[in-house]
Design an enzyme around this catalytic site. Sequence first.
Site, PDB file in Angstrom:
ATOM      1  CG  ASP A   1      -2.349  -0.161   0.854  1.00 46.22           C
ATOM      2  OD1 ASP A   1      -2.609  -0.531  -0.306  1.00 46.22           O
ATOM      3  OD2 ASP A   1      -3.214   0.098   1.706  1.00 46.22           O
TER       4      ASP A   1
ATOM      5  NE  ARG B   1     -24.297   2.525   3.231  1.00 47.43           N
ATOM      6  CZ  ARG B   1     -24.015   1.330   2.752  1.00 47.43           C
ATOM      7  NH1 ARG B   1     -24.773   0.802   1.816  1.00 47.43           N
ATOM      8  NH2 ARG B   1     -22.992   0.634   3.208  1.00 47.43           N
TER       9      ARG B   1
END
Length: 360
Positions: A140, A272
């Site tokens: 990463d 959300r």
Amino acid sequence: MAGTHILVINAGSSSIKTALFDGDLAEVLRIEATGIGGIGAVKTGAASEPADLPDNAAALAAIIDALSRQGIALTSLRAVAHRVVHGGTALTAPHRITPAIRQAIVDCIPLAPLHNPHHLAAIDAVSALAPDLPQCASFDTAFHATIPDLARRYALPDRPDLAGLQRYGFHGTSYAALVRNLPQQSGTLPKRLLAFHLGNGASACAILDGQSVATTMGYSPLSGLTMGTRVGEIDAGAVLRLVRQLGLDQTETLLNHHSGLLGLSGISSDMRTLENSDTPKARFAIDHFCYWAARQAGSLIAAMGGLDAVAFTGGIGENSALIRTAVLDKLSWMGKFPSYTVAAQEEIQIAGEANALLTT
Ligand code: ADP
């Protein structure tokens, strides 16, 4: 005969996510084990079943079992490709895992104590079950190896005992995939591209001529933007006070797991959920997320000497028009520029990198 399929493994502390790719690098199946440390679940495609997953080894065994029930034995694969969070300064490209590369991943454990041990456990478990199966690793941190020293170094003295204390940057596989895939929408790759990876972890990256020149995450994935449960940018002086007040372990837990959107809202780390909440604290958490994304973007724009386009990826970046619009509004002082939404494609990027290693 060598197999054709590549299994990408992303082994974390509480979950192991895998994706299977065929010989044409088309994704054929996802298997995920979640809730490691207790009664968790194994999800094969759309079907989910509860499973007792006391530890990572049990989770990986459950995944390999689910794979074999789909007619794919581990030993019949072409390769396993791992996402590895930290490659340090030594591992700046994808590698076939050899004893030396494994040791280099071990050497990076102090840099990523919460991540690299889980990757190594998965690498070792696969080696034990299929010693001849090629394994590869994508890091990463690798995409950020191009960050210049000025942007990379903290203003610390140049002492051997402080070696390695520098900005590394993360989400590199996601940014590499974005650079590869964005031209499908943009034509040529924008010269000065501001990219946001907004998921549970969140970062932004200044990409100049396709290369990372600055990013918001630093020595660890804790710094930079406000995240799901991570604090993001915070004064080191405040951290010192927390260590004095709470001790090291509680400070680590607070900053990694109880801060960010969760800490600010008191409700959830999940964007959300916050968008569907009408409490003032949820609203403040969202505003904080967007404000700091835009503020830190200003610094990245300065690092590139301007801005030609913005791209969003990650669960929030891809799915939340509300967040994208709020961040873009706060960048409107830059004038007009195109913005793009790109599906996160970390797994296929890792499979592609493994394929390239195995073909050369
Ligand atoms: P990770 O960083 O763990 O890979 P993801 O990239 O999947 O996570 O991002 C997870 C985040 O994306 C959560 O905060 C989730 O609420 C958010 N998200 C997913 N879909 C939506 C949506 N439609 N609207 C707003 N947020 C969303």
